[in-house]
Scaffold this motif. Structure first.
Motif, PDB file in Angstrom:
ATOM      1  N   LEU A 139     -13.653 -38.884  73.889  1.00  0.00           N
ATOM      2  CA  LEU A 139     -12.711 -38.484  74.935  1.00  0.00           C
ATOM      3  C   LEU A 139     -11.329 -38.188  74.365  1.00  0.00           C
ATOM      4  O   LEU A 139     -10.824 -37.082  74.495  1.00  0.00           O
ATOM      5  CB  LEU A 139     -12.617 -39.576  76.006  1.00  0.00           C
ATOM      6  N   SER A 140     -10.714 -39.189  73.764  1.00  0.00           N
ATOM      7  CA  SER A 140      -9.379 -39.011  73.193  1.00  0.00           C
ATOM      8  C   SER A 140      -9.076 -40.170  72.271  1.00  0.00           C
ATOM      9  O   SER A 140      -9.363 -41.331  72.608  1.00  0.00           O
ATOM     10  CB  SER A 140      -8.315 -38.952  74.297  1.00  0.00           C
ATOM     11  N   ALA A 141      -8.468 -39.860  71.135  1.00  0.00           N
ATOM     12  CA  ALA A 141      -8.082 -40.923  70.214  1.00  0.00           C
ATOM     13  C   ALA A 141      -7.032 -41.838  70.827  1.00  0.00           C
ATOM     14  O   ALA A 141      -6.877 -42.992  70.424  1.00  0.00           O
ATOM     15  CB  ALA A 141      -7.564 -40.328  68.913  1.00  0.00           C
ATOM     16  N   SER A 142      -6.272 -41.323  71.804  1.00  0.00           N
ATOM     17  CA  SER A 142      -5.250 -42.130  72.470  1.00  0.00           C
ATOM     18  C   SER A 142      -5.827 -42.988  73.587  1.00  0.00           C
ATOM     19  O   SER A 142      -5.126 -43.850  74.120  1.00  0.00           O
ATOM     20  CB  SER A 142      -4.158 -41.218  73.049  1.00  0.00           C
ATOM     21  N   LEU A 143      -7.071 -42.745  73.954  1.00  0.00           N
ATOM     22  CA  LEU A 143      -7.709 -43.516  75.012  1.00  0.00           C
ATOM     23  C   LEU A 143      -8.525 -44.619  74.347  1.00  0.00           C
ATOM     24  O   LEU A 143      -9.656 -44.429  73.956  1.00  0.00           O
ATOM     25  CB  LEU A 143      -8.597 -42.612  75.867  1.00  0.00           C
ATOM     26  N   ARG A 144      -7.901 -45.778  74.209  1.00  0.00           N
ATOM     27  CA  ARG A 144      -8.501 -46.863  73.433  1.00  0.00           C
ATOM     28  C   ARG A 144      -9.387 -47.722  74.328  1.00  0.00           C
ATOM     29  O   ARG A 144      -8.968 -48.745  74.861  1.00  0.00           O
ATOM     30  CB  ARG A 144      -7.425 -47.722  72.776  1.00  0.00           C
TER      31      ARG A 144
END
Length: 463
Positions: free
Chosen positions: A313-318
């Motif tokens: 999904l996103s590297a910022s969505l941990r």
């Protein structure tokens, strides 16, 4: 039993049973009293007794036999030892944290935060509302269940079932991504001076975490179809390791996946030597569900399994998760509460809504198509450059391109950097940092860049 919190009662039961085992009063193989009998013996609730038995399983004192009960575990070299005094003192604090998260008491004067009603009308609340089939609904502002958002854990359970791993939601612990999960596992399983095995080449941030924990790290050679089993047996004999950290599917950095016969034999070796397996399945959602996985063959008896949404999904969505036996899951939940209190309910609800709406499924379809196209182009370019690929790709982001013996991949990366090209040299993926196999990890998303191709062409022609 003395009066006190449920947590302190549980700790007393654990200490009492552990002393009885150490004194030989409960020999290996002895069947423990049933839950009903034990609740009467100790004067506690069934839930307290379940937690005590599960934590004793996690500590390696007991083993659970489905349909039969709990038994004293035979002393094994890698039975998880009772926590040292500093850990016991820390775990005592968990009972207070657990109550703040689970809120079983109606009067909350001991709580560490204001009531949710004080913040639900804030500006944050107006921005953070989730779409549902019935319109919008507000997000609660409390800590939430320490395991993480329940609906997402249930959804992960269904996804794991597609991979052949069967769990209950209580066996799924949500984390801030795989690295957070690895940190919890390391803190729970290992003590300074312990030895563990890792893939070589393998996931280099893991090496740093293990060294930070003052754990000895020993590499196991990676082959195109999984770990080299001869080398695995050799390193076990030499070092008596406590655990093996590995990536079975879409391995980072080689891109290969474990073959089914290798997976079966690996688990046989692990069982013989009482070795714990930590399986990092970082690309699980991007690759075929039917690929062999150690967790599916073992059903989480000695395998601890990790997954994440951050790579898809996103590297910022941990948002990630750990799936493990109920006892290990409980112990890791305690460790999570001690270190970060809880993960982000906002992010977990967001991921859950994406799954429930079908958007995540459509996104994965597009992502897999992109990976497939990019992999094909990258393979063509590497072939034209005369760079062999170590392992057949299986759907992840990475390939491993082999260099000629004698080529310094660290020096190559330095020269590339001078031209604005970021290369991941193979040497950094070996735990001993030796140039055992000169090469580079290739992210297929960037494998068709003409600047990279031109640089590699010139570098190989005149190293």
């Amino acid at each position: 039993m003395d009066d006190g919190t449920e947590g302190s009662r549980t700790d007393r039961i654990i200490a009492r049973i552990a002393r009885a085992i150490e004194a030989g009063q409960l020999p290996p193989g002895r069947r423990m009293p049933s839950l009903r009998a034990a609740t009467l013996e100790y004067g506690v609730s069934k839930n307290t007794m379940v937690e005590a038995y599960d934590r004793l399983v996690a500590l390696g004192r007991l083993e659970a036999r489905p349909g039969s009960g709990f038994y004293v575990r035979a002393a094994g070299r890698n039975a998880i030892a009772a926590p040292p005094p500093h850990m016991t003192e820390a775990i005592d604090i968990v009972s207070l944290l657990r109550e703040q998260l689970r809120q079983t008491h109606p009067v909350r004067v001991g709580d560490g935060r204001p009531p949710a009603s004080w913040t639900e009308d804030s500006e944050l609340g107006r921005h953070l509302r989730l779409k549902t089939g019935k319109g919008e609904r507000p997000i609660e502002h409390g800590y939430g269940d320490p395991l993480g958002y329940g609906p997402l854990r249930a959804q992960i359970g269904l996804m794991l079932a597609e991979r052949g791993v069967h769990v209950s939601p209580e066996q799924v612990l949500l984390t801030f991504g795989i690295n957070h999960g690895l940190d919890l596992i390391i803190r729970h399983l290992l003590q300074p001076g312990d030895t563990v095995l890792v893939d070589s080449p393998g996931y280099y941030p893991l090496f740093g975490k293990l060294k930070l924990a003052r754990v000895e790290v020993v590499g196991v050679k990676r082959l195109p179809d999984g770990p080299d089993l001869d080398d695995l047996a050799l390193q076990i004999a030499r070092h008596a390791p406590k655990a093996f950290f590995t990536q079975s599917v879409a391995h980072n950095p080689t891109g290969g996946s474990i073959a089914l016969p290798v997976a079966h034999r690996l688990l046989q070796i692990a069982a013989k030597h009482d070795l714990i397996i930590v399986e990092d399945d970082v690309f699980a959602d991007a690759v075929p569900a039917g690929l062999p996985r150690l967790a599916a063959l073992d059903q989480l008896e000695r395998v601890i399994y990790l997954g994440t949404f951050s790579k898809t999904l996103s590297a910022s969505l941990r948002v990630g998760y750990v799936a493990a036996s109920s006892g290990v899951s409980r112990a890791l939940t305690d460790m999570k509460m001690l270190t970060v209190v809880n993960s982000s309910g906002y992010l977990e609800r967001m991921v859950s809504e994406l799954i429930a709406s079908g958007q995540y499924r459509h996104h994965l379809k597009r992502l897999r198509e992109r990976i497939e196209r990019a992999t094909a182009r990258t393979l063509q370019n590497l072939d034209r450059l005369g760079l062999p690929v170590f392992a057949a790709p299986t759907g992840g982001y990475y390939l491993w391109a082999d260099f000629e013996p004698g080529l310094d991949d660290l020096e190559l990366a330095r020269r590339a950097s001078e031209q604005g090209i970021f290369i991941a040299p193979g040497t950094v993926f070996f735990p001993d940092r030796q140039q055992t196999r000169p090469g580079m990890r290739v992210n297929v998303a960037y494998g068709d860049d003409t600047r990279l191709i031109t640089f590699l062409h010139d570098a190989i022609a005149s190293p």
